[in-house]
Design a protein around this motif. Sequence first.
Motif, short mmCIF file in Angstrom:
data_model
loop_
_atom_site.label_atom_id
_atom_site.label_comp_id
_atom_site.label_asym_id
_atom_site.label_seq_id
_atom_site.Cartn_x
_atom_site.Cartn_y
_atom_site.Cartn_z
N SER A 206 41.60 50.18 37.63
CA SER A 206 41.59 48.82 38.25
C SER A 206 42.93 48.23 38.65
O SER A 206 42.98 47.36 39.43
N ALA A 207 44.03 48.50 37.73
CA ALA A 207 44.92 47.87 38.12
C ALA A 207 45.66 48.41 39.34
O ALA A 207 45.93 47.48 40.12
N SER A 208 45.47 49.66 39.76
CA SER A 208 45.75 50.12 41.03
C SER A 208 45.05 49.49 42.31
O SER A 208 45.42 49.31 43.44
N LEU A 209 43.74 49.32 41.85
CA LEU A 209 42.94 48.78 42.95
C LEU A 209 43.54 47.23 43.12
O LEU A 209 43.36 46.54 44.37
N ARG A 210 43.87 46.47 42.02
CA ARG A 210 44.37 45.24 42.13
C ARG A 210 45.61 45.20 43.06
O ARG A 210 45.74 44.30 43.82
N GLN A 211 46.32 46.21 43.04
CA GLN A 211 47.41 46.14 43.67
C GLN A 211 47.22 46.31 45.28
O GLN A 211 47.73 45.55 46.11
N LEU A 212 46.16 47.08 45.68
CA LEU A 212 45.60 46.95 46.97
C LEU A 212 45.16 45.17 47.50
O LEU A 212 45.71 44.89 48.27
N SER A 213 44.61 44.73 46.64
CA SER A 213 44.24 43.20 46.90
C SER A 213 45.48 42.43 47.02
O SER A 213 45.57 41.53 48.06
N LEU A 214 46.64 42.51 46.15
CA LEU A 214 47.73 41.92 46.22
C LEU A 214 48.43 41.99 47.42
O LEU A 214 48.91 41.18 48.18
N ILE B 72 36.49 49.31 48.81
CA ILE B 72 35.94 48.16 49.90
C ILE B 72 35.99 46.96 49.21
O ILE B 72 36.48 45.70 49.60
N PHE B 73 35.54 46.78 47.93
CA PHE B 73 35.64 45.04 47.29
C PHE B 73 37.06 44.72 46.78
O PHE B 73 37.27 43.77 47.05
N ALA B 74 37.77 45.72 46.47
CA ALA B 74 39.39 45.34 46.36
C ALA B 74 40.01 44.79 47.48
O ALA B 74 40.59 43.70 47.55
N CYS B 75 39.50 45.44 48.76
CA CYS B 75 40.20 45.22 50.01
C CYS B 75 39.91 43.92 50.31
O CYS B 75 40.44 42.76 50.80
N LEU B 76 38.52 43.67 50.32
CA LEU B 76 37.76 42.17 50.52
C LEU B 76 38.20 41.20 49.72
O LEU B 76 38.61 40.07 50.19
N LYS B 77 38.39 41.32 48.56
CA LYS B 77 38.91 40.29 47.64
C LYS B 77 40.38 39.88 48.06
O LYS B 77 40.52 38.52 48.24
N GLY B 78 41.31 40.78 48.57
CA GLY B 78 42.55 40.13 49.00
C GLY B 78 42.45 39.37 50.53
O GLY B 78 42.81 38.47 50.53
N ILE B 79 41.38 39.77 51.16
CA ILE B 79 41.27 39.21 52.29
C ILE B 79 40.53 37.63 52.34
O ILE B 79 40.90 36.76 52.91
N LEU B 80 39.41 37.74 51.57
CA LEU B 80 38.62 36.68 51.43
C LEU B 80 39.38 35.55 51.04
O LEU B 80 39.08 34.33 51.38
N LEU B 81 40.09 35.58 50.16
CA LEU B 81 41.09 34.41 49.71
C LEU B 81 41.97 33.74 50.72
O LEU B 81 42.29 32.55 50.74
N ARG B 82 42.25 34.39 51.79
CA ARG B 82 42.77 34.05 52.88
C ARG B 82 42.03 33.59 54.14
O ARG B 82 42.32 32.93 55.04
N SER B 83 40.66 33.68 53.88
CA SER B 83 39.84 33.03 54.76
C SER B 83 40.07 33.70 56.15
O SER B 83 39.75 32.85 57.19
N SER B 84 40.28 35.01 56.23
CA SER B 84 40.66 35.53 57.41
C SER B 84 39.33 35.56 58.21
O SER B 84 38.42 35.94 57.68
N ALA C 90 25.46 45.87 45.11
CA ALA C 90 24.84 44.65 44.84
C ALA C 90 25.79 44.05 43.74
O ALA C 90 26.14 42.90 43.45
N HIS C 91 25.94 44.89 42.75
CA HIS C 91 26.92 44.41 41.77
C HIS C 91 28.04 43.89 41.90
O HIS C 91 28.78 43.09 41.39
N GLY C 92 28.66 44.65 42.99
CA GLY C 92 29.95 44.25 43.28
C GLY C 92 30.28 42.91 43.65
O GLY C 92 31.36 42.21 43.72
N PHE C 93 29.17 42.21 44.38
CA PHE C 93 29.21 40.81 44.98
C PHE C 93 29.63 39.86 43.83
O PHE C 93 30.35 38.93 44.20
N SER C 94 29.30 40.06 42.73
CA SER C 94 30.02 39.12 41.45
C SER C 94 31.39 39.26 41.37
O SER C 94 32.25 38.38 40.86
N THR C 95 32.23 40.43 42.00
CA THR C 95 33.47 40.60 41.71
C THR C 95 34.22 39.66 42.92
O THR C 95 35.45 39.23 42.81
#
Lengths: 1023, 197
Positions: free
Chosen positions: A739-747, A786-798, A822-827
Motif C-alpha cells: 500500500s505504501a509503495s502504491l501511494r508513492q505512485l499516487s504522490l 490502476i486505482f493508485a494512478c487514478l487517485k493521483g490524477i483525479l485530484l488534479r482534475s486532469s 467495483a470495490h475499488g471505486f470507493s478508494t
Amino acid sequence: MSDIQQYLLDYDRNKNEASATAQKSATRLSDGSLKLLTLIQELGEYLNSEDGATRSKTMAFLAEVLSLTPPKVLTLQQRNLLCEFLLSRTEDGEGLGSCAKALIALEERGKWDAGNVQKIIETLLANTTPLRQYKQQSERYPVLRLADTLMAKYRDALRSLHESNPDFLSRFIAYFDGEKDPRNLMVVFSILKVPMTEWSIGADAQDLFEAVFNYFPITFRPPPDDPYGITAQDLKDRLRECISSSSEFAPYAFPALLDKLDSTHMNTKRDVLQTITSAAAEYGPRTMSLYSITLWDTLKFEILNVQEEDLAEEALSGLATIAKTLSRGTDGPLNAYLRPIIKECNEHLEDAPTKQSQAAARILHKIATVSPNVINTLLAGVLPRLFTLYQAAETMAKRRGLLEVFVQFITADVEVYGDWRTPGTAGEQSASNALIQFREQALGILLSGLETAPVSGVSFRLVCLDGLLQLSKVRGLLTDEDIGKIIQLLHNIVIHEQSFGKDETKEAAVNGLVEVAYQKPQVVIEKAFPAFMAQLPDTDANGPKEYLTVLEAFAKLANEEKVFDTVMLRLKNKFSSAVSQNASSAYIVALLSAMLYALSKGVSKLEQSPQSSSYYQDIALPLLKRTSSTDSSHPEAFDNETTLDLVGRICNMVIKSQAADNQQAIAEQLYVLFRDEPQSKLPPFDLTAPSASNKTMIVSTHLLASLRRETRLPCEIELLISSLANYTQQPNLSPPIRSASLRQLSLIINKFYTASELKTCLDRLIGAPFGLFEPEKLDPFRIRIIFACLKGILLRSSPVLANLYPSLLSFLSHPKYGTMVAHGFSTLLQPDDLLTKENHCQISGLHKQKSFALLVPEITQSFRQANPETKSNYLIALSGVLKWMPFDIVMEEVDKLVLLLLQSLDLKGEDLVKEAAVATLTSTLSEKPHVIEEHVGSLITRLLTNSIASSESCEPPRVRAAALRCLTLVPDKLKLEVVLPYRRQVCRKLTPALDDRKRDVRTAAVKCRARWLEVDEVDDDDE
Amino acid sequence: MDLDKDNANPTILNPSDLPSRRQESIGRRRNEGGTGLFDGLIPQYNYLNDPFEQSALSSDSEDEVSEIIDEQEVYDLISSISDPEHPLSLGSLAVVNLPDIHIQPPISPFSSISTVLVEITPTITHCSLATVIGLGVRVRLEQALPPRFRVDVRIKKGTHSTDEAVNKQLGDKERVAAALENGTLMGVIRKMLSTCE
C-alpha cells in the motif's frame, strides 16, 4: 402649451414625461429664458382652481422644478419670496406634501436665517396641526422630513424659539400626535430626540415622554413587500434611544416599564428589559440612585425564576448596567444598591445547591465584572458568609453549591483585574484586589477540597479544580510557590490517582496544567516536568504499562506553545535512553506516538520558521538513520511496519514545512536513507534486494509526501514510475508495504508531473509491453496500480480522466475481477492522509464534481444494459463513488439514482454498500424529500428489512442502526398523508428491533418508534 | 405564574454525578492504562488498510456479542424525561435514580416475561404531579421496551404523602388506559417525553 399645462396632462398618464417637463422648466430658469415671476404667474390660474387635485398637482410641479433647478440660479431675494409664497400655500389643505418638498429643495439651495426657520415652523404648527389630519402617509412624510431637516441644521434657532415661547414645545409635541406609519414614525422619533437630549424640557417632560412611550411596545410587523424596508427592530432601537435620552423621563419611564414587565408576552418583556438596560446606562448616577433598589427588587425575579434564558441574560445586564452607572458616582448610592443584593444572595447560599443558589452565583458574577469598586464590595460582603457556611456544611453537595458561587466570583475577578499575561478591564491595579484578603483561606479550602475528597465526588472535585485554576490565573494574586502547589496537586491527580468513572477529574487536571502553562510556563516546567519524567522509565523491562497515562498527559502539555520546545526535548531524550536501554517495542511505540502527538499540536510553530532545521537535525535525522541502520542503534521495534509508519509521520511533520532547498538534501536520500549502498541496489529499483530492506519503503513514502513540488527526485521520474509499478506486483510483499509503495505512485503522479506531461505520463504503463488496461492481463495487483494512478490524477482534475475512466468502467463487466474493480471505486474519492494540500499535493477544488460527472451518469446508464450477474458490480461502484461525494453534488442527479440506491439495499453481503446507500438516501430525505415520495413504500419496506436482525439474514449493527435512523427521518420529511398509511405497519414491525442484541440499535429503534407513534397525533395545539 | 409550582426551588444534581454507562471501548483501553489520546493520530482511512480486503474487515466478530437490557439502559430511557414543572430532566432532579430501578428476570425457564420495577421519588412529599410523572415514565417504557417486559412504576415508599393512593392509580390498567384517552393529560405527557433522547 405652457409647461404647467403639459405637466398636468402627463401627471397621471406618464410620470417620467411629467418630470421631463419639469426638467425643461428648470433648465429654462437657469439659462434665463424663463423668469421666476413668469413661472409663478403661469401657475396662478391652476393654484386658484376649484379642483383640489389640480392645486395639489400644481404644487407638485413647483416642487419638482425647484428640486431640479441647479444651485445658485435663485437669488436670496427670490428664495425669500418663494419661501413666503410657499408658506402662504400651507393654508390650503391640498398639496401640503409638495409644499414641504419645495421648501426642502429651497433649503438645499441656500441656508435660511433663524427668523425664517422660526417662521416656517410656526406657520406649519399654526396651519397644519395636527398633522394626522392629512390622511396620506406620503403627504405627511415630506413635512416630517422638513421638520427633521430644521431640527438637524437649525438647532439654535429652534431652541431659542422654545426658550422664548413657553408653550412652543407642547404645541410642537402635539403636532406629531397620532402618527401611525412606521416610516414616518422613524422620523418623528428622530425629531423628538433633539428636544429630549438638548433642551431643558421641564414641565413638558411628561408629555414628551408619553409622545414616544405611547408606541411601546412596538408590535409592528412589516408587510411582505414593504418598499421602505423598515423593520420592527429599527423602530424599537429608535424608540429605546428616545426613552433613554433624558433622565427627566425616569419618574415616568421606570414605573411604566416595570408595569409592562408583568406582561405575559415574552417579546414585550424582552423590550422592557432592553429599554431598562439602556435607560440605566444613560440616566446617570444621580437619577439611577433613586430607582436602583426598586429595579433590583423586580429584575431579580427574572433571574431567580428563569422563564426564558435570554430574558434572564437581559435582566442580568440590566442589573450590571445599574451598578456600572452608579459606580461613576459616589460610594453611598452604589453601596445602597449592592447591600440588598448581597443580603439576598447570602440568603440563597444558605440552602445551596438549589436553582436559586445558582441564580445568585449568576447575579454576583455578572455584577462583579462591572468595576474594581463593585467586585471589592461584593467580595467583602459575600465571601466571609460563604466560607462560614462552607465550614459548617454537612454534605458535599452543599459544599459544591457554595464553591460554584465562589468560582463565579473568581472568574469575574479575572475579568476585572486580568490574568498574568493580560491586564483586565480595570487596568493595572491588582494591588487593590479585595480577593487578596481571602487568598490564603480560598487556596486552603480549594486545595484541601480537591486533595481530600474521595475520587467518587467527581462534581465536587471538578469545582475545586476549576476554582484553583481560576485562582492561579488572577493577575498578581498567588505567588509562584502557591501556583507550584496547585500544579503539584494537578500532576499528582494525573500521575498517581486511581482511575474512576469517566476519568473526568484526570482529564480536567491535564487540561488545567495546559492552562496554567499558558499563564506560568516556567513554573510548570520546574514543578510538573520532573514529576512526569520521574514516572517515565528509561526501560519498561520490569514495569507495568502505567507510563501510558503519564505519557499521554505529558504530550498534551505540548498544546501550550510556551512549553512545546521543552516537551519535545524531554520526549526525545527519553526516547534515546529507551532505545539504548533496550526498552520494549510497546514503550518505543508509545514514545513515538507521544512525539507525533506533541508535534501535531505544535505544527503551527514549525510552520512559522521554515528555515530553522533544529527539529530536523535533532529528531528527524536520527530517526531516519536508525530506520535504515542494521547495528545496535536500530531498535527491534523499527522492524515493525506500524512503528515505521509513526517514524515516517514524525519526519513528515518536521520536514514538510521546510524550504525547498533544505528539502533537497532529504530528497537525495529518499530511498538510500543514509545507507552506504547505492540506490540501484535498494527497493524499489532492485527487486532482488533482501526483503528486510523493503520495510524502509514505508518511511520513504512519508518523506516523499513531505517534499515540495520544486524539489528534484533522486532519479528519472519515468524510471521511478516503472520501477514502482513492477515493485508493487511482487506477490511476497506485505500488504502495508504494498500500500505504501502504491501511494508513492499516487504522490509522484500528483506532485511531480507538469500538466502537459500528465497527458502522456501513463502511456508507458498503458501501452505495450506493460498494457495496464488490457482486460486479459487484469489481476489484483494491476487493479491496485490502476486505482493508485487514478487517485493521483483525479485530484488534479486532469482532462486525461475522460480517456481513463471509460476503460475503468468497462472492467465492471469483467467476469472474473468485475467485483473487485467495483470495490475499488470507493478508494477513488476516499479522504487520504498523505495526498493533502499540506503535503504540497495539487488538489483541484472541483475534482469531486469532475469525477461525479464522468462516472455516475455512465454507471447508471450501463447498469440498465448490464447482464444480471454483473448488475451488482455497478451498484457497488456507484455506492463507492457516492460514499465520499458531498450531497450538494449528488443532489442534482439524485432523482435518477433513487431506484439504484433502493436496489442496493437488496444486495446480500455488501454491508459497506448498504451503509453508503442508506447514507445517501438519508441525505436525500433531508435535502430533497419529494424525490423519495413516490418510492416511500419500497423505501420503508427495505429499511425495515435491513433494521431487523433475523435468523436468515443479519446485517451488521451499523447498517441496522443507520437504517433505523433513516426511517426516523421519513415522517419528519414527508407529508403526513404520505406516511400515515404506513404507521401501523412500521410500529408493529419495529417491535423486534427494540429487543436487538446491540444497544446502539435499540437506542435508534426506540427513537424511530417514538417518532412514528407520534405520526397520527395531529398537533391541534400548534402555537 | 411561578408561584403556582409545588416546588419552585428544587435541588439539582450535577450532570457529572448522574450515573452513566462507561464507554465500553474506553473501559477496555483502560486496562492498558491509557485513555486513547494517541488513537486519533493515525486517521481511520489511512493508506495502510488495503481497500480491496475491506469486506473481510466489515464483518466484525464483536457484532455477535449480546448487550442485554440492564438497569442503566432503563435509566437512560427515562432520566431524560422532562419534569412537568421545571425545564429539567427527571434524572437531574433525582426523581428517577439508578438504584431504584430493578429488573427481575423471568421466573421460570419457560417464561420470557421479565419485569421492570421503577420507583420514583417526587421532589417534595406533597407533589401533586407525582401521578403524571409516574404515568409519563410508564408510557415511555411501554413504548421503548420490547413486549417481553412488564412495566411496574411506583412511588418510592415514604417519599409521598399519598403514595399508596398514587400507586393504586398507576397500577390500575384500566385507569391508566382511561387517563391516556384524556387529551390534555396526553398533551402534558407528550411534552415531557419530547426531550427524550
